[in-house]
Write a protein that holds these residues in place. Sequence first.
Motif, PDB file in Angstrom:
ATOM      1  N   GLY A 244       0.781  -1.229   0.000  1.00 18.56           N
ATOM      2  CA  GLY A 244       0.000   0.000   0.000  1.00 18.56           C
ATOM      3  C   GLY A 244       0.812   1.278   0.000  1.00 18.56           C
ATOM      4  N   GLY A 245       2.040   1.258  -0.525  1.00 18.57           N
ATOM      5  CA  GLY A 245       2.816   2.482  -0.569  1.00 18.57           C
ATOM      6  C   GLY A 245       4.057   2.274  -1.408  1.00 18.57           C
ATOM      7  N   SER A 246       4.619   3.366  -1.931  1.00 20.25           N
ATOM      8  CA  SER A 246       5.823   3.185  -2.735  1.00 20.25           C
ATOM      9  C   SER A 246       6.967   4.036  -2.217  1.00 20.25           C
ATOM     10  CB  SER A 246       5.540   3.522  -4.194  1.00 20.25           C
ATOM     11  OG  SER A 246       5.122   4.861  -4.300  1.00 20.25           O
ATOM     12  N   SER A 247       6.925   4.418  -0.935  1.00 25.16           N
ATOM     13  CA  SER A 247       8.052   5.098  -0.290  1.00 25.16           C
ATOM     14  C   SER A 247       8.591   4.168   0.786  1.00 25.16           C
ATOM     15  CB  SER A 247       7.622   6.415   0.336  1.00 25.16           C
ATOM     16  OG  SER A 247       7.232   7.325  -0.674  1.00 25.16           O
TER      17      SER A 247
ATOM     18  N   GLN B 108      21.866   2.011  20.260  1.00 29.58           N
ATOM     19  CA  GLN B 108      22.358   2.641  19.029  1.00 29.58           C
ATOM     20  C   GLN B 108      21.418   2.279  17.884  1.00 29.58           C
ATOM     21  OE1 GLN B 108      26.703   2.844  18.369  1.00 29.58           O
ATOM     22  NE2 GLN B 108      26.907   1.437  20.089  1.00 29.58           N
ATOM     23  N   ARG B 109      20.769   3.307  17.337  1.00 37.60           N
ATOM     24  CA  ARG B 109      19.782   3.114  16.271  1.00 37.60           C
ATOM     25  C   ARG B 109      20.100   4.045  15.111  1.00 37.60           C
ATOM     26  NH1 ARG B 109      14.850   0.914  18.106  1.00 37.60           N
ATOM     27  NH2 ARG B 109      14.924   0.359  20.310  1.00 37.60           N
ATOM     28  N   ALA B 110      19.572   3.705  13.952  1.00 39.69           N
ATOM     29  CA  ALA B 110      19.759   4.569  12.779  1.00 39.69           C
ATOM     30  C   ALA B 110      18.624   4.303  11.809  1.00 39.69           C
ATOM     31  CB  ALA B 110      21.100   4.271  12.113  1.00 39.69           C
ATOM     32  N   LYS B 111      18.385   5.261  10.902  1.00 40.50           N
ATOM     33  CA  LYS B 111      17.441   4.998   9.825  1.00 40.50           C
ATOM     34  C   LYS B 111      17.839   5.770   8.579  1.00 40.50           C
ATOM     35  CE  LYS B 111      13.916   7.743  12.208  1.00 40.50           C
ATOM     36  NZ  LYS B 111      12.554   7.669  12.745  1.00 40.50           N
ATOM     37  N   THR B 112      17.502   5.191   7.443  1.00 36.87           N
ATOM     38  CA  THR B 112      17.848   5.821   6.171  1.00 36.87           C
ATOM     39  C   THR B 112      16.880   6.963   5.882  1.00 36.87           C
ATOM     40  OG1 THR B 112      16.366   4.425   4.877  1.00 36.87           O
ATOM     41  CG2 THR B 112      18.594   3.580   5.266  1.00 36.87           C
ATOM     42  N   SER B 113      17.175   7.694   4.820  1.00 42.84           N
ATOM     43  CA  SER B 113      16.206   8.667   4.310  1.00 42.84           C
ATOM     44  C   SER B 113      15.054   7.891   3.657  1.00 42.84           C
ATOM     45  CB  SER B 113      16.880   9.569   3.284  1.00 42.84           C
ATOM     46  OG  SER B 113      17.442   8.767   2.254  1.00 42.84           O
TER      47      SER B 113
ATOM     48  N   VAL C  83      22.776  -6.941  14.254  1.00 43.53           N
ATOM     49  CA  VAL C  83      22.091  -5.747  13.752  1.00 43.53           C
ATOM     50  C   VAL C  83      20.735  -6.188  13.231  1.00 43.53           C
ATOM     51  CG1 VAL C  83      22.095  -3.890  12.042  1.00 43.53           C
ATOM     52  CG2 VAL C  83      24.244  -4.586  13.116  1.00 43.53           C
ATOM     53  N   ARG C  84      19.682  -5.535  13.704  1.00 43.04           N
ATOM     54  CA  ARG C  84      18.339  -5.839  13.199  1.00 43.04           C
ATOM     55  C   ARG C  84      17.979  -4.811  12.122  1.00 43.04           C
ATOM     56  NH1 ARG C  84      13.722  -5.055  17.241  1.00 43.04           N
ATOM     57  NH2 ARG C  84      13.808  -2.942  16.450  1.00 43.04           N
ATOM     58  N   PHE C  85      17.628  -5.317  10.954  1.00 37.12           N
ATOM     59  CA  PHE C  85      17.190  -4.462   9.848  1.00 37.12           C
ATOM     60  C   PHE C  85      15.677  -4.575   9.721  1.00 37.12           C
ATOM     61  CE2 PHE C  85      21.514  -5.759   8.824  1.00 37.12           C
ATOM     62  CZ  PHE C  85      22.100  -4.595   8.378  1.00 37.12           C
ATOM     63  N   ARG C  86      15.012  -3.453   9.544  1.00 35.75           N
ATOM     64  CA  ARG C  86      13.572  -3.473   9.277  1.00 35.75           C
ATOM     65  C   ARG C  86      13.264  -2.563   8.098  1.00 35.75           C
ATOM     66  NH1 ARG C  86      10.601  -3.453  15.247  1.00 35.75           N
ATOM     67  NH2 ARG C  86      10.591  -5.707  15.467  1.00 35.75           N
ATOM     68  N   LEU C  87      12.480  -3.067   7.168  1.00 31.85           N
ATOM     69  CA  LEU C  87      12.046  -2.266   6.027  1.00 31.85           C
ATOM     70  C   LEU C  87      10.622  -1.792   6.282  1.00 31.85           C
ATOM     71  CD1 LEU C  87      12.400  -1.240   3.073  1.00 31.85           C
ATOM     72  CD2 LEU C  87      11.468  -3.448   2.336  1.00 31.85           C
ATOM     73  N   TYR C  88      10.408  -0.483   6.173  1.00 29.86           N
ATOM     74  CA  TYR C  88       9.081   0.089   6.376  1.00 29.86           C
ATOM     75  C   TYR C  88       8.572   0.682   5.069  1.00 29.86           C
ATOM     76  CZ  TYR C  88       9.518  -0.112  11.473  1.00 29.86           C
ATOM     77  OH  TYR C  88       9.637  -0.533  12.764  1.00 29.86           O
TER      78      TYR C  88
ATOM     79  N   VAL D 267       6.404   3.698   3.912  1.00 29.29           N
ATOM     80  CA  VAL D 267       6.030   4.969   4.548  1.00 29.29           C
ATOM     81  C   VAL D 267       4.962   5.626   3.683  1.00 29.29           C
ATOM     82  CG1 VAL D 267       6.884   7.175   5.388  1.00 29.29           C
ATOM     83  CG2 VAL D 267       8.397   5.190   5.358  1.00 29.29           C
ATOM     84  N   ARG D 268       3.845   5.969   4.338  1.00 29.82           N
ATOM     85  CA  ARG D 268       2.770   6.626   3.586  1.00 29.82           C
ATOM     86  C   ARG D 268       2.649   8.060   4.040  1.00 29.82           C
ATOM     87  NH1 ARG D 268      -1.682   1.909   4.589  1.00 29.82           N
ATOM     88  NH2 ARG D 268      -0.150   0.264   4.889  1.00 29.82           N
ATOM     89  N   ARG D 269       1.764   8.758   3.377  1.00 28.14           N
ATOM     90  CA  ARG D 269       1.511  10.129   3.818  1.00 28.14           C
ATOM     91  C   ARG D 269       0.908  10.105   5.210  1.00 28.14           C
ATOM     92  NH1 ARG D 269      -0.981  11.581  -1.832  1.00 28.14           N
ATOM     93  NH2 ARG D 269      -2.449  10.088  -1.009  1.00 28.14           N
ATOM     94  N   MET D 270       0.846  11.223   5.837  1.00 28.03           N
ATOM     95  CA  MET D 270       0.321  11.357   7.205  1.00 28.03           C
ATOM     96  C   MET D 270       1.201  10.591   8.200  1.00 28.03           C
ATOM     97  SD  MET D 270      -2.286  13.187   6.523  1.00 28.03           S
ATOM     98  CE  MET D 270      -3.141  13.255   8.083  1.00 28.03           C
ATOM     99  N   LYS D 271       2.467  10.342   7.813  1.00 24.24           N
ATOM    100  CA  LYS D 271       3.450   9.758   8.731  1.00 24.24           C
ATOM    101  C   LYS D 271       3.114   8.344   9.177  1.00 24.24           C
ATOM    102  CE  LYS D 271       6.458  13.105   9.271  1.00 24.24           C
ATOM    103  NZ  LYS D 271       7.808  12.959   8.773  1.00 24.24           N
ATOM    104  N   LYS D 272       2.283   7.650   8.434  1.00 26.21           N
ATOM    105  CA  LYS D 272       1.983   6.267   8.830  1.00 26.21           C
ATOM    106  C   LYS D 272       3.066   5.342   8.292  1.00 26.21           C
ATOM    107  CE  LYS D 272      -2.865   5.493   9.783  1.00 26.21           C
ATOM    108  NZ  LYS D 272      -4.086   4.860   9.327  1.00 26.21           N
ATOM    109  N   GLU D 273       3.584   4.479   9.143  1.00 22.83           N
ATOM    110  CA  GLU D 273       4.597   3.525   8.710  1.00 22.83           C
ATOM    111  C   GLU D 273       4.039   2.124   8.842  1.00 22.83           C
ATOM    112  OE1 GLU D 273       7.712   4.117  11.484  1.00 22.83           O
ATOM    113  OE2 GLU D 273       8.766   5.543  10.214  1.00 22.83           O
ATOM    114  N   ARG D 274       4.495   1.241   7.965  1.00 22.86           N
ATOM    115  CA  ARG D 274       4.073  -0.140   8.102  1.00 22.86           C
ATOM    116  C   ARG D 274       5.280  -1.031   7.867  1.00 22.86           C
ATOM    117  NH1 ARG D 274       0.191  -3.176   4.303  1.00 22.86           N
ATOM    118  NH2 ARG D 274       0.385  -5.250   5.159  1.00 22.86           N
ATOM    119  N   ILE D 275       5.513  -1.974   8.762  1.00 23.38           N
ATOM    120  CA  ILE D 275       6.690  -2.827   8.629  1.00 23.38           C
ATOM    121  C   ILE D 275       6.430  -3.879   7.550  1.00 23.38           C
ATOM    122  CG2 ILE D 275       5.972  -4.359  10.526  1.00 23.38           C
ATOM    123  CD1 ILE D 275       8.972  -4.527  11.233  1.00 23.38           C
TER     124      ILE D 275
END
Length: 300
Positions: free
Chosen positions: A39-42, A55-60, A88-93, A95-103
């Motif tokens: 349901g998203g292409s970002s 220690q955490r990080a996230k991509t653009s 290291v745990r990797f998670r792909l989300y 991202v939709r508009r209105m700041k909703k994320e889905r794993i």
Amino acid sequence: EPVAKYGTLDVTFDYDSQEQKLLVTVTAVTDIPTYSRTGGSSWQVHLVLLPIKKQRAKTSIQRGPCPVFTETFKFNHVESEMIGNYAVRFRLYSVRRMKKERIVGEKIFYLTKLNLQGKMSVPVILEPSYNLSGCDSQMSMSEVSCSESTSSCQSLVHGSAPEILIGLLYNATTGRLSAEVIKGSHFKNLAANRPPNTYVKLTLLNSMGQEMSKCKTSIRRGQPNPVYKETFVFQVALFQLSDVTLILSVYNKRSMKRKEMIGWISLGLNSSGEDELNHWTEMKESKGQQVCRWHTLLES
């Protein structure tokens, strides 16, 4: 190779043992599930260094069916002699508009695989986030020690009492107590007729019963026999080891504010039973080897 249904990350690890730092470069993601399913292409990738999770990080955020990131993240204080304790745990989300994320998918990559010097590029094949049983050769410490002594990995009672499988390991040199919450069985939802949404809370107490440290696993939704495979590390000096108590409480999260305890056990100074005391003693005598045991939960 397992079929990649949840995305494949193109990752390069670069470890410097003298500086005790790990550089992780996330280049791109391929094999992302089809647009309609997520349901998203970002897209965005989140990274966290386990087991401490500080220690955490996230991509653009990048768009399109094959997003390219080429971003490098630095994790400090990764000691080479302790490298086997880190992942290291990797998670792909999505991202939709209105700041909703889905794993979309995740993977825990154990650093035992690293070259201790120099770069290493690997495809990290993501799995559904509720299923952490590694389908490739990424065995956790619990799986290694359990395959050696299968008897200790069989469930105790084949009845319906809720149980939990715990792996304990103590390193006297570093003063690190590692508790791995491996899996549960026969977890029930007391109020409803559907499988529970559970998590395990770990609390370390000193000899006076005061809280020294606490942490908890992520939630496993709708599973009576959840697999957690999450390791937590506590700093406990050798002289303190006989004076601390580790309490594990299993909760069913019913709503945002409501939770109920399914059961608990305690290990160490104030062990909740003979099995728990024996497990703690075996850990102390096992000279840095992980000891896995099933424990029947006590009702709250």
